[in-house]
Design a protein around this motif. Structure first.
Motif, PDB file in Angstrom:
ATOM      1  N   LEU A  47      35.829  27.003   5.429  1.00 48.15           N
ATOM      2  CA  LEU A  47      35.853  26.788   6.874  1.00 48.15           C
ATOM      3  C   LEU A  47      34.848  27.657   7.615  1.00 48.15           C
ATOM      4  O   LEU A  47      34.967  27.863   8.826  1.00 48.15           O
ATOM      5  CB  LEU A  47      37.274  27.043   7.410  1.00 48.15           C
ATOM      6  N   GLY A  48      33.865  28.162   6.879  1.00 49.31           N
ATOM      7  CA  GLY A  48      32.883  29.071   7.467  1.00 49.31           C
ATOM      8  C   GLY A  48      32.101  28.481   8.620  1.00 49.31           C
ATOM      9  O   GLY A  48      31.752  29.192   9.558  1.00 49.31           O
ATOM     10  N   VAL A  49      31.824  27.198   8.579  1.00 48.00           N
ATOM     11  CA  VAL A  49      31.045  26.577   9.654  1.00 48.00           C
ATOM     12  C   VAL A  49      31.798  26.623  10.981  1.00 48.00           C
ATOM     13  O   VAL A  49      31.194  26.524  12.041  1.00 48.00           O
ATOM     14  CB  VAL A  49      30.640  25.121   9.333  1.00 48.00           C
ATOM     15  N   PHE A  50      33.120  26.802  10.917  1.00 47.93           N
ATOM     16  CA  PHE A  50      33.925  26.917  12.133  1.00 47.93           C
ATOM     17  C   PHE A  50      34.144  28.370  12.544  1.00 47.93           C
ATOM     18  O   PHE A  50      34.784  28.638  13.556  1.00 47.93           O
ATOM     19  CB  PHE A  50      35.278  26.232  11.944  1.00 47.93           C
ATOM     20  N   GLY A  51      33.659  29.310  11.730  1.00 49.68           N
ATOM     21  CA  GLY A  51      33.769  30.726  12.054  1.00 49.68           C
ATOM     22  C   GLY A  51      35.141  31.327  11.831  1.00 49.68           C
ATOM     23  O   GLY A  51      35.410  32.430  12.296  1.00 49.68           O
ATOM     24  N   LEU A  52      36.014  30.650  11.082  1.00 47.64           N
ATOM     25  CA  LEU A  52      37.371  31.154  10.912  1.00 47.64           C
ATOM     26  C   LEU A  52      37.420  32.502  10.196  1.00 47.64           C
ATOM     27  O   LEU A  52      38.285  33.321  10.488  1.00 47.64           O
ATOM     28  CB  LEU A  52      38.240  30.132  10.192  1.00 47.64           C
ATOM     29  N   HIS A  53      36.506  32.744   9.275  1.00 51.23           N
ATOM     30  CA  HIS A  53      36.464  34.047   8.604  1.00 51.23           C
ATOM     31  C   HIS A  53      36.114  35.144   9.608  1.00 51.23           C
ATOM     32  O   HIS A  53      36.594  36.261   9.508  1.00 51.23           O
ATOM     33  CB  HIS A  53      35.475  34.031   7.443  1.00 51.23           C
ATOM     34  N   ARG A  54      35.300  34.830  10.604  1.00 53.43           N
ATOM     35  CA  ARG A  54      34.941  35.798  11.648  1.00 53.43           C
ATOM     36  C   ARG A  54      36.130  36.065  12.558  1.00 53.43           C
ATOM     37  O   ARG A  54      36.389  37.208  12.924  1.00 53.43           O
ATOM     38  CB  ARG A  54      33.751  35.277  12.441  1.00 53.43           C
ATOM     39  N   PHE A  55      36.863  35.015  12.923  1.00 51.88           N
ATOM     40  CA  PHE A  55      38.075  35.217  13.724  1.00 51.88           C
ATOM     41  C   PHE A  55      39.066  36.076  12.950  1.00 51.88           C
ATOM     42  O   PHE A  55      39.698  36.969  13.512  1.00 51.88           O
ATOM     43  CB  PHE A  55      38.721  33.875  14.089  1.00 51.88           C
ATOM     44  N   TYR A  56      39.201  35.813  11.646  1.00 49.63           N
ATOM     45  CA  TYR A  56      40.110  36.582  10.787  1.00 49.63           C
ATOM     46  C   TYR A  56      39.764  38.074  10.809  1.00 49.63           C
ATOM     47  O   TYR A  56      40.651  38.919  10.820  1.00 49.63           O
ATOM     48  CB  TYR A  56      40.056  36.032   9.356  1.00 49.63           C
ATOM     49  N   MET A  57      38.476  38.398  10.855  1.00 50.47           N
ATOM     50  CA  MET A  57      38.052  39.800  10.873  1.00 50.47           C
ATOM     51  C   MET A  57      38.104  40.407  12.271  1.00 50.47           C
ATOM     52  O   MET A  57      37.801  41.573  12.446  1.00 50.47           O
ATOM     53  CB  MET A  57      36.627  39.930  10.315  1.00 50.47           C
ATOM     54  N   GLY A  58      38.464  39.602  13.270  1.00 47.52           N
ATOM     55  CA  GLY A  58      38.530  40.111  14.638  1.00 47.52           C
ATOM     56  C   GLY A  58      37.201  40.054  15.361  1.00 47.52           C
ATOM     57  O   GLY A  58      37.045  40.650  16.431  1.00 47.52           O
ATOM     58  N   LYS A  59      36.244  39.347  14.807  1.00 43.64           N
ATOM     59  CA  LYS A  59      34.917  39.220  15.415  1.00 43.64           C
ATOM     60  C   LYS A  59      34.892  37.937  16.247  1.00 43.64           C
ATOM     61  O   LYS A  59      34.295  36.933  15.873  1.00 43.64           O
ATOM     62  CB  LYS A  59      33.837  39.215  14.329  1.00 43.64           C
ATOM     63  N   LEU A  87      31.498  28.680  15.750  1.00 43.36           N
ATOM     64  CA  LEU A  87      32.220  27.452  16.064  1.00 43.36           C
ATOM     65  C   LEU A  87      31.349  26.486  16.864  1.00 43.36           C
ATOM     66  O   LEU A  87      31.352  25.284  16.605  1.00 43.36           O
ATOM     67  CB  LEU A  87      33.492  27.788  16.849  1.00 43.36           C
ATOM     68  N   CYS A  88      30.576  27.014  17.789  1.00 42.34           N
ATOM     69  CA  CYS A  88      29.737  26.170  18.659  1.00 42.34           C
ATOM     70  C   CYS A  88      28.399  25.786  18.035  1.00 42.34           C
ATOM     71  O   CYS A  88      27.735  24.869  18.516  1.00 42.34           O
ATOM     72  CB  CYS A  88      29.491  26.886  19.988  1.00 42.34           C
ATOM     73  N   THR A  89      27.984  26.479  16.983  1.00 43.06           N
ATOM     74  CA  THR A  89      26.648  26.233  16.410  1.00 43.06           C
ATOM     75  C   THR A  89      26.698  25.858  14.926  1.00 43.06           C
ATOM     76  O   THR A  89      25.686  25.951  14.233  1.00 43.06           O
ATOM     77  CB  THR A  89      25.755  27.477  16.561  1.00 43.06           C
ATOM     78  N   VAL A  90      27.872  25.447  14.429  1.00 43.04           N
ATOM     79  CA  VAL A  90      28.056  25.101  13.014  1.00 43.04           C
ATOM     80  C   VAL A  90      27.554  26.247  12.132  1.00 43.04           C
ATOM     81  O   VAL A  90      26.684  26.073  11.278  1.00 43.04           O
ATOM     82  CB  VAL A  90      27.368  23.761  12.662  1.00 43.04           C
ATOM     83  N   GLY A  91      28.137  27.404  12.374  1.00 42.62           N
ATOM     84  CA  GLY A  91      27.777  28.572  11.559  1.00 42.62           C
ATOM     85  C   GLY A  91      26.347  29.009  11.753  1.00 42.62           C
ATOM     86  O   GLY A  91      25.679  29.393  10.803  1.00 42.62           O
TER      87      GLY A  91
END
Length: 137
Positions: A86-98, A106-110
């Motif tokens: 799900l990296g193209v949606f940035g979920l790993h970044r949300f998980y890290m608090g970023k 999320l807006c730029t497809v990763g």
């Protein structure tokens, strides 16, 4: 208790699952072996020979990753699963608090895929640093 049991940051089972795609370097990236992961990616796991040898090296790679990276609030395996699927949606970044970069992904497809590549190269270190900073806070 041994060091690897106390600081079990990576999963041998996940390493073996990623080994199935090992000719692309997936398991090597997961265990923090960025350079050899890139080599495996561009050479098909060293023409599949290195990929087969890795079948026997994964437990050692897991132990090394357990010694190298800090355990903490963020789980490395969860981060890698979120990035991989799900990296193209940035979920790993949300998980890290970023949140800012998560929204950007999320807006730029990763970041048009460039951000995803960057995170494949640096995710272990990002989680390691985030875990350390949360421990100090």
């Amino acid at each position: 208790m041994t060091q690897s049991v106390q600081n079990d940051t990576h999963s041998t089972l996940v390493g073996y699952i990623l080994w199935i795609f090992g000719f692309m370097g997936a398991h090597r990236f997961y265990f923090g072996k960025t350079i050899s992961g890139l080599i495996w990616f561009f050479t098909g796991g060293l023409l599949l020979v290195g990929w087969i040898v890795d079948l026997f090296l994964i437990p050692g790679m897991d132990s090394e990753a357990d010694r190298r990276f800090s355990k903490g609030e963020l789980d490395y395996t969860v981060g890698w699963i979120l990035l991989t699927f799900l990296g193209v949606f940035g979920l790993h970044r949300f998980y890290m608090g970023k949140w800012v970069t998560g929204l950007l992904y999320l807006c730029t497809v990763g970041l048009l895929g460039v951000g995803i590549v960057y995170d494949f190269l640096t995710l272990n270190n990002q989680i390691h640093m985030e875990n350390r900073s949360r421990m100090l806070a």
